[in-house]
Design a protein around this motif. Structure first.
Motif, PDB file in Angstrom:
ATOM      1  N   ALA A  86       0.822  -1.208   0.000  1.00 31.56           N
ATOM      2  CA  ALA A  86       0.000   0.000   0.000  1.00 31.56           C
ATOM      3  C   ALA A  86       0.856   1.258   0.000  1.00 31.56           C
ATOM      4  O   ALA A  86       0.512   2.257  -0.647  1.00 31.56           O
ATOM      5  N   HIS A  87       1.973   1.250   0.722  1.00 34.52           N
ATOM      6  CA  HIS A  87       2.859   2.425   0.746  1.00 34.52           C
ATOM      7  C   HIS A  87       3.603   2.583  -0.583  1.00 34.52           C
ATOM      8  O   HIS A  87       3.833   3.708  -1.036  1.00 34.52           O
ATOM      9  N   GLU A  88       3.962   1.479  -1.203  1.00 34.89           N
ATOM     10  CA  GLU A  88       4.705   1.558  -2.463  1.00 34.89           C
ATOM     11  C   GLU A  88       3.787   1.844  -3.651  1.00 34.89           C
ATOM     12  O   GLU A  88       4.248   2.363  -4.671  1.00 34.89           O
ATOM     13  N   ASN A  89       2.512   1.473  -3.531  1.00 31.14           N
ATOM     14  CA  ASN A  89       1.557   1.685  -4.617  1.00 31.14           C
ATOM     15  C   ASN A  89       0.301   2.315  -4.008  1.00 31.14           C
ATOM     16  O   ASN A  89      -0.623   1.613  -3.596  1.00 31.14           O
ATOM     17  N   ARG A  90       0.269   3.630  -3.951  1.00 29.61           N
ATOM     18  CA  ARG A  90      -0.773   4.344  -3.223  1.00 29.61           C
ATOM     19  C   ARG A  90      -2.139   4.271  -3.878  1.00 29.61           C
ATOM     20  O   ARG A  90      -3.142   4.598  -3.248  1.00 29.61           O
ATOM     21  N   ARG A  91      -2.224   3.833  -5.116  1.00 33.33           N
ATOM     22  CA  ARG A  91      -3.504   3.733  -5.797  1.00 33.33           C
ATOM     23  C   ARG A  91      -4.069   2.316  -5.762  1.00 33.33           C
ATOM     24  O   ARG A  91      -5.108   2.048  -6.342  1.00 33.33           O
ATOM     25  N   TRP A  92      -3.380   1.410  -5.082  1.00 32.37           N
ATOM     26  CA  TRP A  92      -3.854   0.038  -4.987  1.00 32.37           C
ATOM     27  C   TRP A  92      -4.807  -0.086  -3.802  1.00 32.37           C
ATOM     28  O   TRP A  92      -4.469   0.309  -2.685  1.00 32.37           O
ATOM     29  N   GLY A  93      -5.977  -0.660  -4.042  1.00 34.05           N
ATOM     30  CA  GLY A  93      -6.911  -0.955  -2.969  1.00 34.05           C
ATOM     31  C   GLY A  93      -6.665  -2.337  -2.380  1.00 34.05           C
ATOM     32  O   GLY A  93      -5.740  -3.058  -2.784  1.00 34.05           O
ATOM     33  N   HIS A  94      -7.507  -2.731  -1.440  1.00 30.87           N
ATOM     34  CA  HIS A  94      -7.274  -4.006  -0.763  1.00 30.87           C
ATOM     35  C   HIS A  94      -7.507  -5.195  -1.690  1.00 30.87           C
ATOM     36  O   HIS A  94      -6.838  -6.238  -1.543  1.00 30.87           O
ATOM     37  N   ARG A  95      -8.407  -5.061  -2.680  1.00 34.06           N
ATOM     38  CA  ARG A  95      -8.626  -6.174  -3.605  1.00 34.06           C
ATOM     39  C   ARG A  95      -7.453  -6.341  -4.565  1.00 34.06           C
ATOM     40  O   ARG A  95      -7.077  -7.471  -4.910  1.00 34.06           O
ATOM     41  N   ARG A  96      -6.877  -5.242  -4.995  1.00 33.60           N
ATOM     42  CA  ARG A  96      -5.695  -5.338  -5.865  1.00 33.60           C
ATOM     43  C   ARG A  96      -4.531  -5.943  -5.083  1.00 33.60           C
ATOM     44  O   ARG A  96      -3.781  -6.788  -5.604  1.00 33.60           O
ATOM     45  N   ILE A  97      -4.373  -5.548  -3.837  1.00 30.57           N
ATOM     46  CA  ILE A  97      -3.300  -6.102  -3.007  1.00 30.57           C
ATOM     47  C   ILE A  97      -3.536  -7.591  -2.767  1.00 30.57           C
ATOM     48  O   ILE A  97      -2.592  -8.390  -2.762  1.00 30.57           O
ATOM     49  N   GLN A  98      -4.790  -7.985  -2.579  1.00 32.71           N
ATOM     50  CA  GLN A  98      -5.081  -9.405  -2.399  1.00 32.71           C
ATOM     51  C   GLN A  98      -4.674 -10.204  -3.635  1.00 32.71           C
ATOM     52  O   GLN A  98      -4.075 -11.289  -3.526  1.00 32.71           O
ATOM     53  N   GLY A  99      -4.980  -9.686  -4.823  1.00 35.99           N
ATOM     54  CA  GLY A  99      -4.602 -10.385  -6.045  1.00 35.99           C
ATOM     55  C   GLY A  99      -3.106 -10.464  -6.239  1.00 35.99           C
ATOM     56  O   GLY A  99      -2.584 -11.492  -6.704  1.00 35.99           O
ATOM     57  N   GLU A 100      -2.393  -9.391  -5.881  1.00 31.43           N
ATOM     58  CA  GLU A 100      -0.935  -9.410  -6.026  1.00 31.43           C
ATOM     59  C   GLU A 100      -0.286 -10.397  -5.054  1.00 31.43           C
ATOM     60  O   GLU A 100       0.736 -11.004  -5.372  1.00 31.43           O
ATOM     61  N   LEU A 101      -0.871 -10.555  -3.875  1.00 33.12           N
ATOM     62  CA  LEU A 101      -0.311 -11.514  -2.915  1.00 33.12           C
ATOM     63  C   LEU A 101      -0.589 -12.950  -3.328  1.00 33.12           C
ATOM     64  O   LEU A 101       0.171 -13.859  -2.966  1.00 33.12           O
ATOM     65  N   ALA A 102      -1.670 -13.183  -4.072  1.00 35.77           N
ATOM     66  CA  ALA A 102      -1.981 -14.550  -4.489  1.00 35.77           C
ATOM     67  C   ALA A 102      -1.016 -15.054  -5.557  1.00 35.77           C
ATOM     68  O   ALA A 102      -0.818 -16.262  -5.690  1.00 35.77           O
ATOM     69  N   ARG A 103      -0.390 -14.168  -6.308  1.00 31.20           N
ATOM     70  CA  ARG A 103       0.531 -14.604  -7.366  1.00 31.20           C
ATOM     71  C   ARG A 103       1.742 -15.338  -6.814  1.00 31.20           C
ATOM     72  O   ARG A 103       2.073 -16.427  -7.292  1.00 31.20           O
ATOM     73  N   PRO A 104       2.449 -14.800  -5.804  1.00 34.69           N
ATOM     74  CA  PRO A 104       3.613 -15.545  -5.282  1.00 34.69           C
ATOM     75  C   PRO A 104       3.242 -16.654  -4.307  1.00 34.69           C
ATOM     76  O   PRO A 104       4.142 -17.280  -3.728  1.00 34.69           O
ATOM     77  N   GLY A 105       1.953 -16.920  -4.104  1.00 30.95           N
ATOM     78  CA  GLY A 105       1.564 -18.028  -3.241  1.00 30.95           C
ATOM     79  C   GLY A 105       1.173 -17.625  -1.839  1.00 30.95           C
ATOM     80  O   GLY A 105       1.384 -18.399  -0.899  1.00 30.95           O
ATOM     81  N   HIS A 106       0.583 -16.424  -1.667  1.00 31.70           N
ATOM     82  CA  HIS A 106       0.089 -15.992  -0.356  1.00 31.70           C
ATOM     83  C   HIS A 106      -1.400 -15.681  -0.470  1.00 31.70           C
ATOM     84  O   HIS A 106      -1.820 -14.521  -0.383  1.00 31.70           O
ATOM     85  N   PRO A 107      -2.252 -16.697  -0.666  1.00 32.36           N
ATOM     86  CA  PRO A 107      -3.690 -16.426  -0.829  1.00 32.36           C
ATOM     87  C   PRO A 107      -4.340 -16.045   0.494  1.00 32.36           C
ATOM     88  O   PRO A 107      -4.303 -16.788   1.466  1.00 32.36           O
ATOM     89  N   ILE A 108      -4.935 -14.878   0.524  1.00 29.43           N
ATOM     90  CA  ILE A 108      -5.695 -14.417   1.680  1.00 29.43           C
ATOM     91  C   ILE A 108      -7.004 -13.831   1.176  1.00 29.43           C
ATOM     92  O   ILE A 108      -7.125 -13.472  -0.002  1.00 29.43           O
ATOM     93  N   ALA A 109      -7.983 -13.742   2.043  1.00 25.28           N
ATOM     94  CA  ALA A 109      -9.275 -13.187   1.662  1.00 25.28           C
ATOM     95  C   ALA A 109      -9.174 -11.672   1.508  1.00 25.28           C
ATOM     96  O   ALA A 109      -8.300 -11.020   2.100  1.00 25.28           O
ATOM     97  N   ALA A 110     -10.084 -11.109   0.713  1.00 22.09           N
ATOM     98  CA  ALA A 110     -10.095  -9.655   0.532  1.00 22.09           C
ATOM     99  C   ALA A 110     -10.410  -8.948   1.840  1.00 22.09           C
ATOM    100  O   ALA A 110      -9.857  -7.880   2.132  1.00 22.09           O
ATOM    101  N   SER A 111     -11.281  -9.552   2.649  1.00 25.52           N
ATOM    102  CA  SER A 111     -11.594  -8.940   3.943  1.00 25.52           C
ATOM    103  C   SER A 111     -10.394  -8.963   4.882  1.00 25.52           C
ATOM    104  O   SER A 111     -10.213  -8.048   5.692  1.00 25.52           O
ATOM    105  N   THR A 112      -9.550  -9.994   4.768  1.00 24.84           N
ATOM    106  CA  THR A 112      -8.334 -10.045   5.589  1.00 24.84           C
ATOM    107  C   THR A 112      -7.365  -8.949   5.188  1.00 24.84           C
ATOM    108  O   THR A 112      -6.755  -8.293   6.047  1.00 24.84           O
ATOM    109  N   ALA A 113      -7.211  -8.735   3.875  1.00 22.60           N
ATOM    110  CA  ALA A 113      -6.325  -7.652   3.411  1.00 22.60           C
ATOM    111  C   ALA A 113      -6.847  -6.302   3.877  1.00 22.60           C
ATOM    112  O   ALA A 113      -6.065  -5.438   4.306  1.00 22.60           O
ATOM    113  N   TRP A 114      -8.175  -6.113   3.813  1.00 18.13           N
ATOM    114  CA  TRP A 114      -8.744  -4.841   4.286  1.00 18.13           C
ATOM    115  C   TRP A 114      -8.519  -4.665   5.775  1.00 18.13           C
ATOM    116  O   TRP A 114      -8.190  -3.559   6.231  1.00 18.13           O
ATOM    117  N   GLN A 115      -8.687  -5.727   6.572  1.00 17.15           N
ATOM    118  CA  GLN A 115      -8.511  -5.621   8.013  1.00 17.15           C
ATOM    119  C   GLN A 115      -7.067  -5.312   8.373  1.00 17.15           C
ATOM    120  O   GLN A 115      -6.801  -4.535   9.296  1.00 17.15           O
TER     121      GLN A 115
END
Length: 266
Positions: free
Chosen positions: A85-114
């Motif tokens: 979020a600090h490195e990409n200020r226009r990324w929301g929690h859903r975009r961050i969730q998708g980026e984390l799933a690529r290297p193998g860190h699947p988390i829910a969108a609500s978890t990323a928001w929390q």
């Protein structure tokens, strides 16, 4: 010699072995019940207790059971959403969730928001805007806030006062007092205020109010017609409670006493 009959709580070197318990249960079937106490060393209540314990262990999943709720997110994964979020200020929690799933860190969108909410990071793209303190320091002469205050008289009757507060000068304008405020009444008080301020309305660029239904589009249009458009973005946080609670509501306490009607005071 009569063989002693064991009760359900008795355990010997034969009965504690599950294999021996199975043999005792099998041998008990052909023995007549009237000869059980004489020929068989295990009481019927003991056999029933063994069976209850066997069934309970069969359906006991307490060792597999975990604590209540979801399994906790790993500490290494918790550090990634704030960093992205600090490195990409226009990324929301859903975009961050998708980026984390690529290297193998699947988390829910609500978890990323929390995780972002706990870290104090505002939703995108609002986190790129100014904070409330920065907004007031750069636009100190621009905001004017309005709110309704109510006063309970001795009658008892509840009166409502529409007041406006200029942020720069802390000048308070009491528009009017009524027992039955309406949207048309509030709009008329806004027109009266702009008429009284005259040319000073040119410096007012932001109207801060709550979501009361009496603030209609006609109410906002009064200030939009008399003030230029805002020069910059609004602050990222909810600014209404910070201004109205600190200044308007604090004024309400000393103002309640002198607003008692003279007829009631007499």
């Amino acid at each position: 010699m009569k063989t002693p009959c064991y009760d359900a709580n008795y355990k010997d070197e034969h009965g504690t072995n599950p294999r021996n318990r199975l043999w005792f249960a099998s041998l008990s079937s052909p023995i007549p019940r009237h000869r059980w106490a004489k020929d068989f060393p295990i009481a019927p209540s003991t056999l029933l207790a063994w069976h209850r314990n066997l069934v309970a262990r069969r359906w006991d999943y307490s060792r597999r059971r975990r604590g209540p709720g979801r399994p906790p997110t790993q500490a290494a994964v918790k550090n990634l959403p704030p960093r992205l979020a600090h490195e990409n200020r226009r990324w929301g929690h859903r975009r961050i969730q998708g980026e984390l799933a690529r290297p193998g860190h699947p988390i829910a969108a609500s978890t990323a928001w929390q995780i972002l909410h706990t870290a104090g990071i505002d939703p995108a793209p609002g986190r790129t805007g100014p904070t409330w303190r920065e907004f007031l320091s750069t636009q100190a002469t621009s905001p004017i806030a309005c709110d309704f205050l109510h006063i309970d008289t001795i009658s008892p009757q509840r009166l409502y006062a529409l007041i406006f507060l200029e942020h720069r000068t802390r000048r308070l304008h009491i528009a009017d007092v009524t027992a039955h405020p309406t949207a048309a009444w509030a709009t008329q008080q806004a027109r009266n205020l702009t008429t009284d301020l005259d040319i000073r309305t040119d410096s007012l660029r932001f109207l801060i109010r709550d979501r009361d239904s009496k603030y209609t589009d006609a109410f906002d249009a009064v200030f939009q017609a008399s003030a230029p458009p805002p020069p910059g973005p609004m602050p990222t946080t909810n600014c209404l409670p910070k201004l109205t609670d600190n200044h308007l509501q604090s004024w309400n306490r000393p103002a309640a006493k002198p607003c008692t009607p003279a007829s009631s005071a007499a």
